[in-house]
Structures are given as structure tokens and as C-alpha cells.
Design an enzyme around this catalytic site. Structure first.
Site, PDB file in Angstrom:
ATOM      1  N   THR A  24      63.908  37.346 112.575  1.00  0.00           N
ATOM      2  CA  THR A  24      62.522  36.942 112.322  1.00  0.00           C
ATOM      3  C   THR A  24      61.557  37.344 113.422  1.00  0.00           C
ATOM      4  OG1 THR A  24      62.895  34.754 113.308  1.00  0.00           O
ATOM      5  CG2 THR A  24      63.290  34.985 110.926  1.00  0.00           C
ATOM      6  N   ASP A  51      67.870  34.208 111.776  1.00  0.00           N
ATOM      7  CA  ASP A  51      67.895  34.198 113.240  1.00  0.00           C
ATOM      8  C   ASP A  51      66.475  34.089 113.779  1.00  0.00           C
ATOM      9  OD1 ASP A  51      69.589  34.987 115.831  1.00  0.00           O
ATOM     10  OD2 ASP A  51      67.689  36.069 115.910  1.00  0.00           O
ATOM     11  N   TYR A  56      59.636  33.585 119.878  1.00  0.00           N
ATOM     12  CA  TYR A  56      59.024  34.462 118.898  1.00  0.00           C
ATOM     13  C   TYR A  56      57.675  33.911 118.405  1.00  0.00           C
ATOM     14  CZ  TYR A  56      63.771  36.419 118.494  1.00  0.00           C
ATOM     15  OH  TYR A  56      64.991  36.986 118.741  1.00  0.00           O
ATOM     16  N   LYS A  85      66.938  29.618 119.658  1.00  0.00           N
ATOM     17  CA  LYS A  85      67.236  30.033 121.031  1.00  0.00           C
ATOM     18  C   LYS A  85      66.441  29.209 122.039  1.00  0.00           C
ATOM     19  CE  LYS A  85      68.046  34.808 119.539  1.00  0.00           C
ATOM     20  NZ  LYS A  85      67.342  34.784 118.230  1.00  0.00           N
ATOM     21  N   HIS A 118      69.637  32.041 126.943  1.00  0.00           N
ATOM     22  CA  HIS A 118      69.344  33.422 127.309  1.00  0.00           C
ATOM     23  C   HIS A 118      69.883  33.896 128.657  1.00  0.00           C
ATOM     24  CE1 HIS A 118      66.292  33.266 124.051  1.00  0.00           C
ATOM     25  NE2 HIS A 118      66.477  34.555 124.043  1.00  0.00           N
ATOM     26  N   SER A 141      73.068  34.690 124.795  1.00  0.00           N
ATOM     27  CA  SER A 141      72.421  35.946 124.431  1.00  0.00           C
ATOM     28  C   SER A 141      72.177  36.780 125.676  1.00  0.00           C
ATOM     29  CB  SER A 141      71.088  35.662 123.733  1.00  0.00           C
ATOM     30  OG  SER A 141      70.429  36.849 123.377  1.00  0.00           O
ATOM     31  N   GLN A 165      74.831  37.277 121.709  1.00  0.00           N
ATOM     32  CA  GLN A 165      73.898  38.124 120.966  1.00  0.00           C
ATOM     33  C   GLN A 165      73.264  39.122 121.934  1.00  0.00           C
ATOM     34  OE1 GLN A 165      69.627  37.614 118.822  1.00  0.00           O
ATOM     35  NE2 GLN A 165      71.173  36.182 118.086  1.00  0.00           N
ATOM     36  N   ALA A 193      69.529  46.152 115.840  1.00  0.00           N
ATOM     37  CA  ALA A 193      70.556  47.029 115.267  1.00  0.00           C
ATOM     38  C   ALA A 193      69.973  48.262 114.586  1.00  0.00           C
ATOM     39  CB  ALA A 193      71.404  46.250 114.265  1.00  0.00           C
ATOM     40  N   SER A 246      62.802  42.927 109.013  1.00  0.00           N
ATOM     41  CA  SER A 246      61.802  43.781 108.378  1.00  0.00           C
ATOM     42  C   SER A 246      60.742  42.885 107.755  1.00  0.00           C
ATOM     43  CB  SER A 246      62.434  44.666 107.298  1.00  0.00           C
ATOM     44  OG  SER A 246      61.433  45.434 106.647  1.00  0.00           O
ATOM     45  N   GLU A 249      59.312  44.180 101.715  1.00  0.00           N
ATOM     46  CA  GLU A 249      60.197  43.676 100.666  1.00  0.00           C
ATOM     47  C   GLU A 249      61.225  44.732 100.275  1.00  0.00           C
ATOM     48  OE1 GLU A 249      59.952  41.823  96.121  1.00  0.00           O
ATOM     49  OE2 GLU A 249      58.136  42.058  97.324  1.00  0.00           O
ATOM     50  N   GLU A 254      66.838  46.529 100.529  1.00  0.00           N
ATOM     51  CA  GLU A 254      67.696  47.656 100.871  1.00  0.00           C
ATOM     52  C   GLU A 254      68.728  47.261 101.911  1.00  0.00           C
ATOM     53  OE1 GLU A 254      66.396  51.161 103.471  1.00  0.00           O
ATOM     54  OE2 GLU A 254      66.127  51.924 101.432  1.00  0.00           O
ATOM     55  N   ASN A 255      68.296  46.527 102.939  1.00  0.00           N
ATOM     56  CA  ASN A 255      69.201  46.127 104.010  1.00  0.00           C
ATOM     57  C   ASN A 255      70.336  45.248 103.503  1.00  0.00           C
ATOM     58  OD1 ASN A 255      67.662  47.523 105.861  1.00  0.00           O
ATOM     59  ND2 ASN A 255      66.558  45.729 106.611  1.00  0.00           N
TER      60      ASN A 255
END
Length: 298
Positions: A24, A51, A56, A85, A118, A141, A165, A193, A246, A249, A254-255
């Protein structure tokens, strides 16, 4: 390796984690409303691993999306594996639980499935949060091998971290760290990734674009897939839990298609050959800190 869309792996505390997660994180320039939309789409498509992080600055929006999908019957709370986190300003033991409680309030949840720290600090305050039922599993992480060993060898350790992570992709495949984590029954979770979202706050604008890598393109063409799907499937077949973020949509759908095909051993070997130990997120401003994790080999 045939995997179902609901495939999970078991962590060292007995809890399970979905092998594919929805990341996210978004640059600050992205409207918060896009986080709500993208997270809703991800859940509708089939993502059950969400996640997030306090840093964020969009936990409330992620929470809105989760609650909306629970309210309309798409999922129940138990269907969702939610990661939060602990940000670096809250590592003091007396600040850990209040930080976790703020995250839970933002997400409108009673507990987290996984809470991650972290940097290498004592896990005692985190362990108390687990004992209180506020979080089911605790992890770390951006730890290197030495920092993981500091925790694993700590006297009185009650709960071993279930995961580490880290940034992980074909240009930084983390093979040595992955093998170390496997040897200690710690799951490696791959963030970034798919390379980078070109976030000017953290990433050099001259950095190579992973999804434009010709080798990934050729393998994608062979399988009639996208380079992103190849990069994600690569991680899953290595035994890595992988996050894919992402706001499109089309890309989110697709992912999630990574469970519909398999890479060959030859494909994996070729992708392994792309490794160049290249980091998109170097965090250079923290290089002088004693716990900066990237000075070690791995």
C-alpha cells in the site's frame, strides 16, 4: 510448483501468511483517495494479504477500504492478513504499544496479523503486544544477517521473528540472505519486487527500470505474460513471500495472475543471472547511523 490463489506458508510461530501480498505504499504526491480505490480493487481481485505501515501516512485509507469490503460481504476480518510496521521514532519500549494501538485505530481493527519493526532493537515490547492479543505475529524489516543474529542470540528471546521484509527483486535477489533466513526458519518477504515507482523522495531518477529489462521481457513473451508477473512468480518459486503494489486496476488484476503459470528451472537460472546487488532504496541519509543495514555484504 502449482499454487492456489489462496496459498499460504506457515511461519515459525504456527500462523500462516499468504505468499502474495498487496503493498500500500505510495509517494506523498499520490492522492489518498487512490489508496482507498486500489486497496478495494486488490481485495475484490483476490488479494488477502495487505501490507501497510504508519510511515506510509495512509493507514486510515487502507482501513476504510478493508472495512468497506468487510461491510459489503466480500471478505470477513479473518480472511484478511494485515501487516503493520513500527516506525523508527517509536522504538522506545514504552512507545511501542501506543504506536500499535494508533495503527489499529487507523485501520479500524482489533488486531494485526503481523507487526514489523524497522531496526535491531529489543523485541520485548513487541512480545508484550503479542501476549496481549493485539498482534498475532511479530517480524522485522530491512535487517541484515548480523542484525538478525543479534536478535536470535539475545538472552530471554520469547518469540523469534517470523519474517524479514527486505528489498528483493531480480537486480537484488538477496540469495545469501534468503538462504540464511531459510536456515533459521524465518520467511523472507520481498518489497519493491517490481523495482520502483520512481518515488523522487527515495529513488534516483537515473535508476534502471526493472520491468524494461530485456531478459524479463523475453521470458514474459515466452509465457505470454507480463514482465511484472514474471518478477513476482520468480519470488514465489524461490520460497519468498512477495508484495506487489499498484494503483492501476489493470495492473492489480494482472499481478494476481501469477498463480496461473509456472517458470521453468532454466527461467529461474536466467533470472538469477540478472543479480547486480542494486538497491533502489539506499537510505543514504542514514549511512552514519550505527544500525545502518547496508554496509554489510548481506
Amino acid at each position: 510448483m502449482a499454487l492456489s490463489r489462496s496459498h499460504r506458508v506457515t511461519m515459525n510461530d504456527g500462523n500462516t501468511i499468504p505468499v502474495l501480498g498487496f503493498g500500500t505504499y505510495a509517494p506523498r504526491s499520490v492522492p489518498k483517495s487512490e489508496t482507498v480505490m486500489a486497496t478495494k480493487v486488490a481485495i475484490e481481485v483476490g488479494f488477502r494479504h495487505i501490507d501497510g505501515a504508519f510511515a506510509y501516512e495512509n493507514e486510515k485509507e487502507v482501513g476504510q477500504a478493508i472495512q468497506a469490503k468487510i461491510a459489503d460481504g466480500t471478505v470477513t476480518r479473518k480472511d484478511i492478513f494485515c501487516t503493520g510496521k513500527l516506525w523508527s521514532t517509536c522504538h522506545r519500549p514504552d512507545l511501542v504499544r501506543p504506536a500499535l494501538e494508533e495503527t489499529l485505530k487507523n485501520l479500524q481493527l482489533d488486531y494485526l496479523d503481523l507487526y514489523i519493526i524497522h531496526s535491531p532493537i529489543s523485541l520485548k515490547a513487541m512480545e508484550k503486544c503479542k501476549d496481549a492479543g493485539l498482534v498475532k505475529s511479530i517480524g522485522v524489516s530491512n535487517f541484515n544477517r548480523r542484525q538478525l543474529e543479534m536478535i536470535l542470540n539475545k538472552t530471554g528471546l520469547k518469540y523469534k521473528p517470523v519474517c524479514n521484509q527486505v528489498e528483493c527483486h531480480p537486480y537484488l535477489n538477496q540469495s545469501k540472505l534468503l538462504e540464511f533466513c531459510k536456515s533459521k526458519d524465518i520467511i523472507l518477504v520481498a518489497h519493491s519486487a517490481l523495482g520502483t515507482q520512481r518515488d523522487p523522495q527515495w529513488v534516483d531518477e537515473k535508476a534502471p527500470v526493472l520491468l524494461e529489462e530485456p531478459v524479463l521481457g523475453a521470458i514474459a513473451k515466452k509465457h505470454n505474460r507480463s514482465p511484472a508477473q514474471i518478477a513476482l512468480r520468480y519470488q514465489i518459486q524461490r520460497g519468498v513471500v512477495v508484495l506487489a503494489g499498484s494503483r492501476s486496476e489493470k495492473e492489480i488484476k494482472e499481478n494476481f495472475g501469477v498463480f496461473e503459470f509456472q517458470l521453468t528451472p532454466e527461467d529461474i537460472k536466467v533470472i538469477d543471472g540478472l543479480n547486480r546487488n542494486f538497491r533502489y532504496y539506499t537510505l543514504n541519509e542514514f549511512q552514519e547511523f550505527p544500525n545502518y543495514p547496508y554496509n554489510d555484504e548481506y
